[in-house]
Design a protein around this motif. Structure first.
Motif, PDB file in Angstrom:
ATOM      1  N   GLN A  44     -25.512  18.055 -36.365  1.00 41.83           N
ATOM      2  CA  GLN A  44     -24.443  17.076 -36.246  1.00 41.83           C
ATOM      3  C   GLN A  44     -24.611  16.240 -34.982  1.00 41.83           C
ATOM      4  OE1 GLN A  44     -20.680  18.887 -36.778  1.00 41.83           O
ATOM      5  NE2 GLN A  44     -19.565  16.976 -36.810  1.00 41.83           N
ATOM      6  N   PHE A  45     -24.171  14.997 -35.053  1.00 34.49           N
ATOM      7  CA  PHE A  45     -24.308  14.041 -33.959  1.00 34.49           C
ATOM      8  C   PHE A  45     -22.913  13.698 -33.457  1.00 34.49           C
ATOM      9  CE2 PHE A  45     -25.724   9.870 -32.258  1.00 34.49           C
ATOM     10  CZ  PHE A  45     -26.845  10.321 -31.576  1.00 34.49           C
ATOM     11  N   PHE A  46     -22.674  13.797 -32.159  1.00 32.00           N
ATOM     12  CA  PHE A  46     -21.365  13.531 -31.577  1.00 32.00           C
ATOM     13  C   PHE A  46     -21.416  12.290 -30.696  1.00 32.00           C
ATOM     14  CE2 PHE A  46     -21.682  18.140 -32.118  1.00 32.00           C
ATOM     15  CZ  PHE A  46     -20.556  18.391 -32.901  1.00 32.00           C
ATOM     16  N   HIS A  47     -20.387  11.471 -30.737  1.00 32.33           N
ATOM     17  CA  HIS A  47     -20.294  10.309 -29.855  1.00 32.33           C
ATOM     18  C   HIS A  47     -19.338  10.585 -28.689  1.00 32.33           C
ATOM     19  CE1 HIS A  47     -16.535   9.529 -31.984  1.00 32.33           C
ATOM     20  NE2 HIS A  47     -16.205   8.776 -30.951  1.00 32.33           N
ATOM     21  N   CYS A 124     -21.642  24.879  -9.910  1.00 35.12           N
ATOM     22  CA  CYS A 124     -20.410  24.292 -10.444  1.00 35.12           C
ATOM     23  C   CYS A 124     -19.231  25.271 -10.351  1.00 35.12           C
ATOM     24  CB  CYS A 124     -20.621  23.811 -11.879  1.00 35.12           C
ATOM     25  SG  CYS A 124     -19.508  22.453 -12.324  1.00 35.12           S
ATOM     26  N   LYS A 125     -18.909  25.662  -9.153  1.00 40.49           N
ATOM     27  CA  LYS A 125     -17.890  26.690  -8.901  1.00 40.49           C
ATOM     28  C   LYS A 125     -16.527  26.356  -9.484  1.00 40.49           C
ATOM     29  CE  LYS A 125     -20.319  28.246  -4.877  1.00 40.49           C
ATOM     30  NZ  LYS A 125     -20.555  27.973  -3.490  1.00 40.49           N
ATOM     31  N   LYS A 126     -16.131  25.083  -9.457  1.00 42.08           N
ATOM     32  CA  LYS A 126     -14.819  24.686  -9.994  1.00 42.08           C
ATOM     33  C   LYS A 126     -14.839  24.528 -11.519  1.00 42.08           C
ATOM     34  CE  LYS A 126     -13.525  21.965  -5.935  1.00 42.08           C
ATOM     35  NZ  LYS A 126     -13.180  20.585  -5.517  1.00 42.08           N
ATOM     36  N   ARG A 127     -16.026  24.572 -12.122  1.00 44.90           N
ATOM     37  CA  ARG A 127     -16.209  24.413 -13.568  1.00 44.90           C
ATOM     38  C   ARG A 127     -15.638  23.082 -14.060  1.00 44.90           C
ATOM     39  NH1 ARG A 127     -18.046  28.772 -16.446  1.00 44.90           N
ATOM     40  NH2 ARG A 127     -17.022  28.037 -18.322  1.00 44.90           N
ATOM     41  N   GLU A 128     -15.840  22.028 -13.265  1.00 46.84           N
ATOM     42  CA  GLU A 128     -15.444  20.687 -13.669  1.00 46.84           C
ATOM     43  C   GLU A 128     -16.660  20.002 -14.274  1.00 46.84           C
ATOM     44  OE1 GLU A 128     -13.989  19.039 -10.023  1.00 46.84           O
ATOM     45  OE2 GLU A 128     -11.968  19.814 -10.380  1.00 46.84           O
ATOM     46  N   ALA A 129     -16.534  19.583 -15.529  1.00 46.85           N
ATOM     47  CA  ALA A 129     -17.673  19.016 -16.252  1.00 46.85           C
ATOM     48  C   ALA A 129     -17.399  17.568 -16.644  1.00 46.85           C
ATOM     49  CB  ALA A 129     -17.976  19.855 -17.487  1.00 46.85           C
ATOM     50  N   PHE A 130     -18.485  16.831 -16.850  1.00 52.76           N
ATOM     51  CA  PHE A 130     -18.428  15.405 -17.174  1.00 52.76           C
ATOM     52  C   PHE A 130     -18.238  15.235 -18.668  1.00 52.76           C
ATOM     53  CE2 PHE A 130     -20.366  11.112 -17.492  1.00 52.76           C
ATOM     54  CZ  PHE A 130     -19.584  10.478 -16.540  1.00 52.76           C
ATOM     55  N   TYR A 131     -17.183  14.525 -19.044  1.00 51.61           N
ATOM     56  CA  TYR A 131     -16.829  14.301 -20.446  1.00 51.61           C
ATOM     57  C   TYR A 131     -16.826  12.794 -20.693  1.00 51.61           C
ATOM     58  CZ  TYR A 131     -14.310  15.089 -24.846  1.00 51.61           C
ATOM     59  OH  TYR A 131     -13.964  15.163 -26.172  1.00 51.61           O
ATOM     60  N   LEU A 132     -17.395  12.355 -21.822  1.00 54.56           N
ATOM     61  CA  LEU A 132     -17.473  10.920 -22.083  1.00 54.56           C
ATOM     62  C   LEU A 132     -17.467  10.613 -23.555  1.00 54.56           C
ATOM     63  CD1 LEU A 132     -21.069   9.552 -21.661  1.00 54.56           C
ATOM     64  CD2 LEU A 132     -20.579  11.976 -21.642  1.00 54.56           C
ATOM     65  N   ALA A 133     -17.248   9.354 -23.850  1.00 59.05           N
ATOM     66  CA  ALA A 133     -17.343   8.855 -25.230  1.00 59.05           C
ATOM     67  C   ALA A 133     -18.115   7.548 -25.195  1.00 59.05           C
ATOM     68  CB  ALA A 133     -15.955   8.641 -25.821  1.00 59.05           C
ATOM     69  N   CYS A 134     -19.021   7.401 -26.143  1.00 56.25           N
ATOM     70  CA  CYS A 134     -19.855   6.211 -26.254  1.00 56.25           C
ATOM     71  C   CYS A 134     -19.568   5.540 -27.602  1.00 56.25           C
ATOM     72  CB  CYS A 134     -21.343   6.582 -26.196  1.00 56.25           C
ATOM     73  SG  CYS A 134     -21.816   7.536 -24.744  1.00 56.25           S
ATOM     74  N   SER A 135     -19.901   4.257 -27.697  1.00 53.68           N
ATOM     75  CA  SER A 135     -19.696   3.571 -28.967  1.00 53.68           C
ATOM     76  C   SER A 135     -20.829   2.590 -29.257  1.00 53.68           C
ATOM     77  CB  SER A 135     -18.364   2.821 -28.975  1.00 53.68           C
ATOM     78  OG  SER A 135     -18.410   1.720 -28.113  1.00 53.68           O
ATOM     79  N   ASN A 136     -20.816   2.096 -30.491  1.00 53.05           N
ATOM     80  CA  ASN A 136     -21.797   1.138 -30.967  1.00 53.05           C
ATOM     81  C   ASN A 136     -23.213   1.709 -30.906  1.00 53.05           C
ATOM     82  OD1 ASN A 136     -19.420  -0.266 -30.764  1.00 53.05           O
ATOM     83  ND2 ASN A 136     -20.349  -2.139 -30.012  1.00 53.05           N
ATOM     84  N   LEU A 137     -23.455   2.709 -31.697  1.00 56.44           N
ATOM     85  CA  LEU A 137     -24.786   3.301 -31.799  1.00 56.44           C
ATOM     86  C   LEU A 137     -25.750   2.265 -32.360  1.00 56.44           C
ATOM     87  CD1 LEU A 137     -26.472   5.890 -31.471  1.00 56.44           C
ATOM     88  CD2 LEU A 137     -25.902   6.438 -33.846  1.00 56.44           C
ATOM     89  N   GLU A 138     -26.838   2.045 -31.602  1.00 59.01           N
ATOM     90  CA  GLU A 138     -27.842   1.076 -32.031  1.00 59.01           C
ATOM     91  C   GLU A 138     -28.732   1.702 -33.080  1.00 59.01           C
ATOM     92  OE1 GLU A 138     -29.735   0.188 -28.328  1.00 59.01           O
ATOM     93  OE2 GLU A 138     -28.214  -1.278 -27.773  1.00 59.01           O
ATOM     94  N   CYS A 139     -29.192   0.914 -34.005  1.00 59.39           N
ATOM     95  CA  CYS A 139     -30.097   1.416 -35.050  1.00 59.39           C
ATOM     96  C   CYS A 139     -31.522   1.429 -34.537  1.00 59.39           C
ATOM     97  CB  CYS A 139     -30.029   0.518 -36.284  1.00 59.39           C
ATOM     98  SG  CYS A 139     -28.421   0.530 -37.061  1.00 59.39           S
ATOM     99  N   GLY A 140     -32.338   2.286 -35.169  1.00 54.67           N
ATOM    100  CA  GLY A 140     -33.749   2.277 -34.821  1.00 54.67           C
ATOM    101  C   GLY A 140     -34.047   3.333 -33.914  1.00 54.67           C
TER     102      GLY A 140
END
Length: 140
Positions: A44-47, A124-140
């Motif tokens: 599965q692919f997640f954005h 990462c002692k505080k267990r703070e992680a980077f969370y993001l969302a991307c859009s407009n997946l390019e083809c190819g």
């Protein structure tokens, strides 16, 4: 091929496929470690989700400690990750508390201002992680 040979910086497969998908986005590391294929041999692919790395058989998240007060670093990292994954733009990025109990592997950005972002292992002692969302997946 062993898990340790994947994403180790050496091309073991003639087509280089063992060095692809070393960075990804996923709501949980578990979705990448034990994927449920949509089609046989295709995961599965997640954005949207945590920024996740795979290296030498290890999978983990990008630690966001130190990014709390630096919007420039957060936006630069988010933009670089989305572009590297084939997306045109960032929808949002934020710091989230990592509640995934089985997950203890982390990396941090070595130099966010570098032309190519690289990572190093961290605790990462505080267990703070980077969370993001991307859009407009390019083809190819």
């Amino acid at each position: 091929m062993s898990r340790e040979s994947r994403c180790d910086g050496k091309f073991d497969c003639p087509d280089g496929s063992d060095e692809k998908d070393c960075l990804s986005i996923s709501p949980l590391v578990e979705h990448l470690v034990n994927p449920t294929p949509l089609i046989p041999h295709r995961s599965q692919f997640f954005h949207e989700g945590y920024a996740v790395f795979s290296e030498k058989g290890q999978t983990g998240k990008l630690c966001a400690e130190g990014m709390e007060e630096n919007e420039f670093v957060r936006s630069t990292v988010a933009e670089s990750l989305c572009k590297a994954l084939g997306y045109e733009r960032v929808l949002f990025s934020e710091i989230r508390n990592d509640t995934e109990i089985s997950q203890n592997n982390y990396v941090r950005v070595l130099d966010p201002r570098a032309a190519e972002i690289s990572f190093v292992r961290t605790s990462c002692k505080k267990r703070e992680a980077f969370y993001l969302a991307c859009s407009n997946l390019e083809c190819g």
